[in-house]
Design a protein around this motif. Structure first.
Motif, PDB file in Angstrom:
ATOM      1  N   GLU A 252       0.823  -1.195   0.000  1.00  0.00           N
ATOM      2  CA  GLU A 252       0.000   0.000   0.000  1.00  0.00           C
ATOM      3  C   GLU A 252       0.865   1.255   0.000  1.00  0.00           C
ATOM      4  O   GLU A 252       2.067   1.207   0.272  1.00  0.00           O
ATOM      5  N   LYS A 253       0.238   2.371  -0.320  1.00  0.00           N
ATOM      6  CA  LYS A 253       0.940   3.647  -0.361  1.00  0.00           C
ATOM      7  C   LYS A 253       0.301   4.615   0.625  1.00  0.00           C
ATOM      8  O   LYS A 253      -0.870   4.488   0.962  1.00  0.00           O
ATOM      9  N   THR A 254       1.105   5.546   1.094  1.00  0.00           N
ATOM     10  CA  THR A 254       0.565   6.600   1.952  1.00  0.00           C
ATOM     11  C   THR A 254       0.785   7.937   1.272  1.00  0.00           C
ATOM     12  O   THR A 254       1.774   8.142   0.557  1.00  0.00           O
ATOM     13  N   ARG A 255      -0.144   8.835   1.469  1.00  0.00           N
ATOM     14  CA  ARG A 255      -0.100  10.125   0.793  1.00  0.00           C
ATOM     15  C   ARG A 255       0.820  11.069   1.546  1.00  0.00           C
ATOM     16  O   ARG A 255       0.667  11.286   2.751  1.00  0.00           O
TER      17      ARG A 255
ATOM     18  N   SER B 160      -4.271   5.144   7.966  1.00  0.00           N
ATOM     19  CA  SER B 160      -5.357   4.704   7.089  1.00  0.00           C
ATOM     20  C   SER B 160      -6.674   5.411   7.407  1.00  0.00           C
ATOM     21  O   SER B 160      -7.586   5.433   6.574  1.00  0.00           O
TER      22      SER B 160
ATOM     23  N   SER C  27      -8.591   9.678   5.683  1.00  0.00           N
ATOM     24  CA  SER C  27      -9.100   9.664   4.310  1.00  0.00           C
ATOM     25  C   SER C  27     -10.552  10.131   4.311  1.00  0.00           C
ATOM     26  O   SER C  27     -11.249  10.077   5.337  1.00  0.00           O
TER      27      SER C  27
ATOM     28  N   ARG D 202       2.542  13.341  -3.348  1.00  0.00           N
ATOM     29  CA  ARG D 202       3.110  12.035  -3.690  1.00  0.00           C
ATOM     30  C   ARG D 202       2.390  10.909  -2.945  1.00  0.00           C
ATOM     31  O   ARG D 202       1.898  11.105  -1.847  1.00  0.00           O
ATOM     32  N   SER D 203       2.375   9.746  -3.576  1.00  0.00           N
ATOM     33  CA  SER D 203       1.936   8.522  -2.910  1.00  0.00           C
ATOM     34  C   SER D 203       3.149   7.615  -2.801  1.00  0.00           C
ATOM     35  O   SER D 203       3.698   7.169  -3.819  1.00  0.00           O
TER      36      SER D 203
END
Length: 418
Positions: free
Chosen positions: A83-86, A264, A267, A90-91
């Motif tokens: 997974e990616k984090t913002r 997480s 969002s 950028r992610s």
């Protein structure tokens, strides 16, 4: 010329770097003069810089705008790694963020030995993931890949409790059967090792390792358990829906209580879901507290206060944990007994792992000469005393709580690369 190798203990909560300097093993500075560094990274949106360790936590605590991440080691071998984090525009994949932390530790190692170090022994828990060998291999592979991308070319791994055993053996004067208990931020690992002055000169030590077991359970789990037991109920956890037919969904409370899951929640989807949960709740005023924390991105600050309370309770005192909300302050008194109750099931799992370690070695509790304890979570009385009681003949030796593994990894690197 100093040897261009070393050992890195990339921990769930804290990390160290071990080197050999003029024949002696030592820890290298990793944050100013500090020999340990919290395994934290902060992307500061205000000045555009990335900070590590204490500075990362300080910037976040001072409400600098940005993104804090901790307990990254816990994502190895899980679906979160992909997974990616913002981070602003950028992610960034979690794997790259782990690489950034390793890159900082490599820079400290390079500075300590005045060379571009390509050879390293990395510590690893006995199990990154419990009862899943494929996920465990995947986790080690992910850590190795991240290390290679930072410039390491020759990478070996050593189990963290074995590294701690090598550190302990460095000073023994006779042969002993030692149970090494390494209880850190993310795992509780145990090894039974035959140590002696003669054995420490041997390159191949496989015959001296009688058992090696572990469980994916440590200090961050104790934080989560304390939070779920005493904090999350004040935010609506385990309260019913207004129709009384069920309790509210658990997952968002679990995420807020778990270091590596907190981001997480930040969002639009999470906020929409929380508002729906509030609509369904019998006590919407409690969910308002939850929404306030998430909306103002205070999840890590709350987790930090829970961790601080745990440390205070482990020292034998009481603690007052405050929820500083918009227009409201909630004070939660906590006691050592509350901590013991919250982590009781976890302590039982750790005790069962000690039993399994002895069984794997074919030994009785009275066969152990020495209990060597390392790792920050050995400071919790219920954890420490449970193991001590199991080994009535064993002499208790307390190692460098945060440094024993890093020192042992450096000794192992000397054996493998010198």
């Amino acid at each position: 010329m100093k040897p261009a190798f070393g050992g890195i203990d990339f921990g769930t909560s804290n990390s160290t770097v071990g080197v050999i300097d003029n024949g002696a093993v030592r820890l290298a500075p990793v944050e100013g003069a500090h020999l340990t560094i919290p395994s934290a990274i902060f992307f500061n949106f205000e000045d555009g810089h990335t900070y590590f360790g204490r500075r990362a936590i300080e910037d976040y605590t001072l409400n600098s705008e940005g993104r804090l991440m901790r307990s990254l080691k816990s994502v190895l071998g899980t679906s979160l790694i992909n997974e990616k984090t913002r981070v602003k525009a950028r992610s960034i994949p979690f794997s790259d963020i782990i690489g950034m932390v390793l890159g900082h530790l490599k820079a400290c190692l390079d500075e300590a030995v005045q060379a571009d170090v390509e050879k390293v022994v990395l510590g690893r828990p006995v199990h990154f993931v419990d009862e899943d060998e494929a996920a465990d291999r995947q986790a080690q592979g992910e850590l190795e890949k991240a290390a290679r991308e930072q410039g390491f070319k020759h990478i070996e791994f050593q189990f963290e409790p074995i590294a701690a055993a090598l550190d302990y053996e460095h000073g023994v004067e006779r042969e002993e059967l030692a149970l090494i208990a390494d209880i850190g931020g993310g795992t509780s690992d145990f090894s039974i090792v035959r140590v002696s002055p003669e054995a420490r000169r041997r390159a191949d030590r496989r015959s001296d390792v009688l058992a090696n077991t572990g469980v994916h359970l440590g200090g961050t789990d104790f934080d989560r358990l304390l939070s779920m037991a005493r904090v999350m109920p004040e935010l609506g956890y385990m309260t019913p829906t207004k129709d009384g037919k069920r309790n509210l969904p658990v997952s968002y409370f679990f995420d807020l209580a778990t270091w590596q899951r907190i981001n997480s929640l930040y969002s639009n989807k999470s906020m929409t879901d929380l508002r729906q949960i509030r609509y369904d709740a019998a006590r919407p005023e409690l969910i308002d507290r939850m929404i306030d924390i998430v909306q103002h991105r205070q999840g890590h600050a709350l987790a930090g206060r829970v961790e601080r309370a745990k440390i205070d309770l482990a020292a034998g005192g009481s603690s007052l944990l405050d929820l500083d909300l918009t227009g409201e302050r909630v004070d939660l008194p906590l006691t050592a007994e509350m901590l013991d109750d919250a982590i009781g099931s976890a302590v039982e799992r750790i005790d069962a792992t000690v039993t399994r370690t002895l069984a794997d070695a074919g030994l009785k509790e009275t066969d152990i000469d020495t209990l060597f304890m390392t790792g920050g979570s050995t400071g919790i009385p219920a954890v420490r005393e449970g193991i001590v009681r199991r080994l009535p003949r064993a002499r208790l030796v307390k190692g460098d709580v945060f440094g024993s593994v890093g020192l042992g990894l450096a000794l192992d690197a000397q054996r493998k690369f010198a």
